[in-house]
Write a protein that holds these residues in place. Structure first.
Motif, PDB file in Angstrom:
ATOM      1  N   ARG A  22      80.657  63.422  53.803  1.00 17.40           N
ATOM      2  CA  ARG A  22      80.173  63.368  52.908  1.00 17.40           C
ATOM      3  C   ARG A  22      81.614  63.536  52.323  1.00 17.40           C
ATOM      4  O   ARG A  22      81.865  65.115  52.451  1.00 17.40           O
ATOM      5  CB  ARG A  22      79.196  63.974  51.570  1.00 17.40           C
ATOM      6  CG  ARG A  22      78.928  63.945  50.583  1.00 17.40           C
ATOM      7  CD  ARG A  22      78.017  64.546  50.084  1.00 17.40           C
ATOM      8  NE  ARG A  22      77.327  64.475  50.148  1.00 17.40           N
ATOM      9  CZ  ARG A  22      75.690  64.191  49.903  1.00 17.40           C
ATOM     10  NH1 ARG A  22      75.641  63.041  49.638  1.00 17.40           N
ATOM     11  NH2 ARG A  22      75.070  64.413  50.335  1.00 17.40           N
ATOM     12  N   ASN A  23      82.586  63.409  51.458  1.00 17.27           N
ATOM     13  CA  ASN A  23      83.828  63.763  50.323  1.00 17.27           C
ATOM     14  C   ASN A  23      83.297  64.226  49.797  1.00 17.27           C
ATOM     15  O   ASN A  23      83.455  63.114  48.653  1.00 17.27           O
ATOM     16  CB  ASN A  23      85.125  63.386  51.140  1.00 17.27           C
ATOM     17  CG  ASN A  23      86.006  64.051  50.578  1.00 17.27           C
ATOM     18  OD1 ASN A  23      86.239  64.911  49.824  1.00 17.27           O
ATOM     19  ND2 ASN A  23      87.452  63.405  51.428  1.00 17.27           N
ATOM     20  N   THR A  24      83.009  65.328  49.283  1.00 15.30           N
ATOM     21  CA  THR A  24      82.585  66.123  47.909  1.00 15.30           C
ATOM     22  C   THR A  24      83.780  65.867  46.581  1.00 15.30           C
ATOM     23  O   THR A  24      82.815  65.460  45.592  1.00 15.30           O
ATOM     24  CB  THR A  24      81.769  67.372  47.929  1.00 15.30           C
ATOM     25  OG1 THR A  24      82.846  68.023  48.495  1.00 15.30           O
ATOM     26  CG2 THR A  24      80.646  67.055  48.700  1.00 15.30           C
ATOM     27  N   LEU A  25      84.936  66.122  47.428  1.00 16.07           N
ATOM     28  CA  LEU A  25      86.419  65.977  46.297  1.00 16.07           C
ATOM     29  C   LEU A  25      86.535  64.391  45.913  1.00 16.07           C
ATOM     30  O   LEU A  25      86.482  64.534  45.144  1.00 16.07           O
ATOM     31  CB  LEU A  25      87.041  66.623  46.846  1.00 16.07           C
ATOM     32  CG  LEU A  25      87.425  67.881  47.039  1.00 16.07           C
ATOM     33  CD1 LEU A  25      88.731  68.614  48.270  1.00 16.07           C
ATOM     34  CD2 LEU A  25      87.202  68.875  46.415  1.00 16.07           C
ATOM     35  N   MET A  26      86.347  63.556  47.176  1.00 15.41           N
ATOM     36  CA  MET A  26      86.119  62.257  46.694  1.00 15.41           C
ATOM     37  C   MET A  26      85.394  61.099  45.971  1.00 15.41           C
ATOM     38  O   MET A  26      85.542  60.094  45.669  1.00 15.41           O
ATOM     39  CB  MET A  26      87.350  61.443  47.682  1.00 15.41           C
ATOM     40  CG  MET A  26      88.683  61.984  48.452  1.00 15.41           C
ATOM     41  SD  MET A  26      89.864  62.026  46.909  1.00 15.41           S
ATOM     42  CE  MET A  26      90.011  60.247  47.460  1.00 15.41           C
ATOM     43  N   GLY A  27      84.074  61.783  46.564  1.00 14.38           N
ATOM     44  CA  GLY A  27      82.507  60.564  46.721  1.00 14.38           C
ATOM     45  C   GLY A  27      82.713  60.464  47.725  1.00 14.38           C
ATOM     46  O   GLY A  27      82.614  59.229  46.670  1.00 14.38           O
ATOM     47  N   GLU A  28      83.020  59.967  48.712  1.00 16.05           N
ATOM     48  CA  GLU A  28      83.264  59.223  49.787  1.00 16.05           C
ATOM     49  C   GLU A  28      82.367  59.809  50.367  1.00 16.05           C
ATOM     50  O   GLU A  28      82.257  60.627  51.009  1.00 16.05           O
ATOM     51  CB  GLU A  28      84.122  59.238  49.990  1.00 16.05           C
ATOM     52  CG  GLU A  28      85.441  58.239  49.228  1.00 16.05           C
ATOM     53  CD  GLU A  28      86.871  58.340  49.247  1.00 16.05           C
ATOM     54  OE1 GLU A  28      87.444  59.023  50.617  1.00 16.05           O
ATOM     55  OE2 GLU A  28      88.021  57.550  49.238  1.00 16.05           O
TER      56      GLU A  28
END
Length: 123
Positions: free
Chosen positions: A7-13
């Protein structure tokens, strides 16, 4: 089949990494299903249908990738492979084809889907 969810928490991806030889399964889950709960429900229905009637082929055709279940085997394949012309056995595209189709057991496939659902709902 080994897999990892990222999970890329900064991008929400959300990303899926699968073991060598199963990359197409990860691409399918990430690109064709993703966070779409309706698609996830379609895949669950496909699995239920396959378990109820294992002798038949059960298909879920996506935009770029199709999932096929027969008995306890799941085949995930790029759509272009099923529509293209036959290639020589020693073709220069053999390596590409290897990354464009993969198979796994129905149980492993079901486990991956359940863990994906759990991953999407945890923060």
């Amino acid at each position: 089949m080994e897999f990892e969810f990222i999970r890329n928490t900064l991008m929400g991806e959300y990303y899926v990494k699968c073991s060598m030889g199963h990359e197409i399964v990860g691409r399918w889950l990430q690109d064709e299903v993703g966070k779409d709960w309706q698609k996830i429900a379609q895949v669950e229905q496909l699995i239920e249908n396959a378990l109820a009637n294992p002798q038949s082929e059960h298909l879920l055709e996506g935009t770029e990738i199709t999932v096929s279940i027969v008995e306890d085997e799941v085949v995930v394949q790029e759509n272009v492979l099923s529509h293209g012309e036959e290639m020589d056995a020693d073709s220069e595209f053999d390596f590409y084809d290897c990354e464009s189709t993969a198979s796994c057991g129905l149980e492993d496939f079901s486990i991956m889907l359940e863990q994906w659902k759990s991953f999407l709902t945890t923060r």
